[in-house]
Design a protein around this motif. Structure first.
Motif, mmCIF file in Angstrom:
data_model
loop_
_atom_site.group_PDB
_atom_site.id
_atom_site.type_symbol
_atom_site.label_atom_id
_atom_site.label_comp_id
_atom_site.label_asym_id
_atom_site.label_seq_id
_atom_site.Cartn_x
_atom_site.Cartn_y
_atom_site.Cartn_z
ATOM 1 N N GLY A 295 14.022 -5.019 -106.003
ATOM 2 C CA GLY A 295 13.860 -5.748 -107.264
ATOM 3 C C GLY A 295 13.978 -4.825 -108.460
ATOM 4 O O GLY A 295 14.701 -5.104 -109.410
ATOM 5 N N VAL A 296 13.260 -3.695 -108.397
ATOM 6 C CA VAL A 296 13.288 -2.749 -109.513
ATOM 7 C C VAL A 296 14.703 -2.209 -109.700
ATOM 8 O O VAL A 296 15.202 -2.087 -110.820
ATOM 9 C CB VAL A 296 12.319 -1.583 -109.262
ATOM 10 N N GLY A 299 16.994 -4.848 -111.138
ATOM 11 C CA GLY A 299 16.588 -5.048 -112.525
ATOM 12 C C GLY A 299 17.074 -3.924 -113.424
ATOM 13 O O GLY A 299 17.436 -4.143 -114.573
ATOM 14 N N ALA A 300 17.118 -2.709 -112.855
ATOM 15 C CA ALA A 300 17.518 -1.549 -113.655
ATOM 16 C C ALA A 300 19.012 -1.578 -113.958
ATOM 17 O O ALA A 300 19.440 -1.146 -115.019
ATOM 18 C CB ALA A 300 17.162 -0.266 -112.920
ATOM 19 N N VAL A 301 19.801 -2.122 -113.015
ATOM 20 C CA VAL A 301 21.245 -2.196 -113.233
ATOM 21 C C VAL A 301 21.533 -2.973 -114.503
ATOM 22 O O VAL A 301 22.403 -2.638 -115.286
ATOM 23 C CB VAL A 301 21.934 -2.886 -112.028
ATOM 24 N N GLY B 173 3.427 5.715 -108.591
ATOM 25 C CA GLY B 173 4.322 5.558 -107.450
ATOM 26 C C GLY B 173 5.350 4.465 -107.684
ATOM 27 O O GLY B 173 6.544 4.662 -107.491
ATOM 28 N N TYR B 174 4.857 3.318 -108.150
ATOM 29 C CA TYR B 174 5.754 2.191 -108.393
ATOM 30 C C TYR B 174 6.744 2.517 -109.510
ATOM 31 O O TYR B 174 7.944 2.260 -109.379
ATOM 32 C CB TYR B 174 4.935 0.960 -108.761
ATOM 33 N N SER B 175 6.256 3.099 -110.601
ATOM 34 C CA SER B 175 7.138 3.382 -111.733
ATOM 35 C C SER B 175 8.187 4.431 -111.389
ATOM 36 O O SER B 175 9.236 4.491 -112.025
ATOM 37 C CB SER B 175 6.338 3.865 -112.938
#
Lengths: 303, 299
Positions: A295-296, A299-301, B173-175
């Motif tokens: 997901g991250v 989302g970053a793309v 960690g998540y970031s």
């Protein structure tokens, strides 16, 4: 880094020092992440007296299960668990369906209202009505003290819609759409017959993001719920863990005769409760974390 | 053909209708409720029929004695959190990038990810227990080394450090995923070129890794800076007690108390609106500055 480059590289003295510092930092960081968790587990298995004398530092002292027995006898906790499971299941289902539908429509470049809808969704990421206007509106809709106040307001997350849209665009070939069209298929048929089966990874991303949010949140319940029978787990946890509202009178452990022991037990109960409420998530997350990472990254793309 | 296509679009509109209506009902209708801030709201009359009050509630906000304190607390807490917390995920990602054994890397990453799955209520509770005056492990250690127990919850001085450090624990960690992803897409020929030039590993980090992820860093910085006044209500509210109000009362908790607890609807809405407007202004300024300095911006 290219494999050839790596093989051909010798580790120089300077690099050794550098790597040493890197591993030292990582080591310290990982230990400080783990220590509080280990500490709580150890406390939860210790005896109330050892705990209250501050003797637990790393491993359980005078191990026992008293804390857990007390937790399992507390009906409120299980009611909270049940409510949370219901809210999470219903909220995740609604949120995922709405989000993937919106994501699919936005992924179609020929959708005439695409830019307008994107703008409307984007604004919600930066601006909202605020606590009171939202509260009064929910009240106006007669949703106070119902599951709907918890599951509906957050059901369409703009961020997840955009993540879904990017995924569909980048991973489902346009040829499939053309093939569907040639077979006389419609947009709805393409969505149900092609997109949904192929978009399983993104369904997981979306569903799990909603699920963890609903499972861990207490804010909407704090504001919208006043009926104690409908409290989710997090509100019950707050009452017991933060506000020290624990009722041991019904605890069947008959040897509670001294006030002091009672107090000790109510402290021990907190550690066991932390474990009982967090263990399911911590047991499952290593297997589902890839969906959060995905997901991250998607989302970053988008930027 | 053209007609058929137009007809088909109807299906797209139909599919979009439900999510769109949801967003309008739950995100946009409350936005119109912001007019409350400019009205003398009475429950009986409702929002529309209540008389206009102009800027009365904003004047009230700017003149109450607690206003400078909550504004300062909000800014200090989020600014300090940003300055101290922002570099951590980047540092973590750069370090992970040096671990070449995929399994070890994956394992360590998984461990640092754990706190993200623990609820705020539980995190605050763990803090209460560990920093407890009577039997917390932190005080046990202090006493072991001959110090005397510190009452971490009995005064305002410890609220900010505990809040910020535990925030790093929760999200670093998540970031870091974002930066790890950016690092994994660095062009390998850059490393090879650096190797030919005889660069050490540290020099590669400095001259290849960091410049390559700089755009990602700038964008996250702009986003975080734009949220300078919108610190999560949940954790602060849970960590609050009368003894640490001097540092822990922030705009969001004040909105909750005046609005939900004391039912001063118009005043509370005005406070919330003030918060959002400042946020938007900060976001626009930071975005502009980032654009000028590095050529990277949100919009």
């Amino acid at each position: 880094m290219g494999l050839a480059a790596r093989r051909g590289m010798k580790i120089s003295g300077r690099d050794k020092i550098f790597l040493g510092i890197v591993y030292l930092f990582l080591g310290i960081f990982v230990i400080s992440i783990l220590y509080p968790l280990i500490y709580v587990v150890s406390c939860s298995f210790s005896s109330p007296e050892a705990l209250m004398q501050g003797r637990v530092v790393l491993l359980p002292v005078n191990p026992g299960l008293q804390g857990y027995k007390t937790v399992f006898q507390n009906a409120k906790i299980w009611l909270g668990y049940k409510n949370t499971i219901i809210y999470t299941a219903v909220g995740t289902l609604i949120g995922t369906m709405l989000t993937i539908t919106a994501a699919y429509v936005l992924s179609r470049r020929e959708f005439p209202a695409r830019n307008f809808v994107t703008l409307i969704f984007t604004i919600t990421m930066f601006f909202g009505g605020g606590t009171i206007p939202t509260y009064l509106w929910i009240k106006n809709l007669h949703m106070l003290n119902t599951i709907w106040a918890i599951v509906l307001p957050g059901a369409v997350s703009a961020w997840l819609v955009f993540v879904g849209k990017t995924f569909i665009r980048s991973s489902i070939p346009e040829e499939l759409f053309e093939a569907t069209c040639l077979d006389g298929g419609s947009y709805i048929q393409f969505f149900t017959k092609v997109i949904l089966p192929l978009a399983k990874p993104i369904l997981a991303v979306v569903a799990l993001n909603y699920a963890i949010g609903l499972w861990n949140s207490y804010y909407s319940a704090l504001i919208y719920m006043s009926d104690a029978g409908k409290y989710p787990l997090q509100i019950i946890l707050r009452d017991i863990l933060i506000q020290n509202q624990v009722d041991l009178t019904k605890a069947a452990t008959l040897d509670i005769n001294s006030q002091q022991h009672k107090q000790y037990l109510s402290e021990l109960l907190k550690y066991s409760l932390i474990i009982v409420s967090s263990a399911p998530m911590l047991a499952v997350y290593p297997f589902i974390q890839k969906y959060f990472i995905k997901g991250v990254m998607i989302g970053a793309v988008k930027g | 053909m053209k007609v058929k296509k137009q007809k088909r679009y109807i299906q797209l509109y139909l599919l979009m209708a439900i999510p769109f209506v949801f967003v309008v009902i739950f995100n946009y209708v409350p936005m119109f409720g912001i007019t409350l801030a400019f009205k003398d709201y009475s429950i009986r009359k409702g929002i529309i029929a209540s008389p206009w009050a102009g800027f009365k509630y904003f004047r009230q906000l700017f003149t109450i004695p607690i206003f400078p304190t909550i504004l300062k607390n909000t800014i200090v807490l989020s600014l300090a959190g940003l300055i101290i917390g922002f570099p951590f995920p980047i540092l973590l990602a750069l370090c992970f990038n040096e671990v070449k054994r995929a399994r070890v890397k994956k394992f360590l990453q998984t461990l640092t990810f754990a706190p993200y799955f623990i609820s705020t209520v539980v995190v605050v509770s763990i803090l209460f227990q560990m920093f407890s005056y009577r039997y917390g492990v932190v005080n046990s250690v202090i006493k072991f080394f001959g110090g005397s127990a510190v009452n971490f919850w009995g005064e305002g001085g410890f609220f900010r450090p505990v809040y910020i450090l535990s925030g790093i624990w929760q999200t670093a960690g998540y970031s870091s995923i974002l930066y790890i992803a950016a690092l994994s897409s660095v062009d390998t020929s850059l490393y090879e070129a650096a190797a030919i030039d005889g660069a050490t590993r540290f020099q590669k980090v400095l001259h290849v890794d960091i410049p390559c992820i700089l755009p990602t860093i700038v964008i996250s910085l702009v986003l975080s800076a734009g949220n300078i006044l919108s610190i999560g209500f949940e954790k602060v509210y849970l960590m609050q007690n009368p003894a640490n109000y001097t540092t822990s009362e922030i705009i969001a908790t004040y909105v909750y108390k005046t609005g939900i607890e004391q039912a001063q609807f118009s005043f509370s809405t005005a406070v919330g609106l003030f918060n959002s407007v400042v946020n938007c202004i900060v976001l626009l300024i930071v975005n502009k500055v980032a654009d000028k300095i590095s050529g990277t911006s949100l919009f």
